[in-house]
Motif scaffolding. Structure first.
Motif: not given
Length: 137
Positions: A65-89
């Motif tokens: 469910k968290f993954f799909f929230n990120y996918l809906l907001k950020y769309s691309s692999e690069r943007q999802v991974k980047g947003a996750l990285f920034k949030f987790l840091k």
């Protein structure tokens, strides 16, 4: 984790290879080679399982469910991974995609203690597990 294991393997391998016994040297080489392959083949799965799945298992909202929230907001692999990285840091309520109720009940996710390499590996595993690209027919 992978780096720590690899460093220990190198130390053990170096120590064993220093032996003058040819059979022992060959056995040491084989052991180090096989264990290094196991560590490298892991590709972050253990880090993901230990640091992500273990905590999210306790939440009523699953990791997909968290993954799909990120996918809906950020769309691309690069943007999802980047947003996750920034949030987790540096997790903040503003960057969180969890509901306000969930944050109120369980709190904001704590800042990760993983180094950048392990965190990126865990995010790669997360992406591979839940991505929809190439899976929809």
């Amino acid at each position: 984790m992978g780096k720590v294991v690899m460093n220990w393997l190198l130390v053990i391998g170096y120590w064993l290879l220093g032996s003058r016994n040819g059979v022992r040297r060959f056995a040491a080489f084989c052991i180090v080679f096989v264990l290094a392959g196991v560590v490298l083949a892991d590709g972050g799965v253990a880090v993901y399982e230990r640091n992500c799945v273990a905590c999210h298992r306790k939440l009523p909202v699953t990791l997909d469910k968290f993954f799909f929230n990120y996918l809906l907001k950020y769309s691309s692999e690069r943007q999802v991974k980047g947003a996750l990285f920034k949030f987790l840091k540096h997790p903040t309520k503003k960057k969180a995609l969890a509901s306000e109720e969930l944050i109120t009940q369980y709190g904001l996710m704590p800042k990760t203690t993983l180094n950048d390499t392990d965190l990126r590996s865990a995010i790669d595993v997360y992406w591979q597990k839940y991505k929809v690209f190439g899976k929809i027919k």
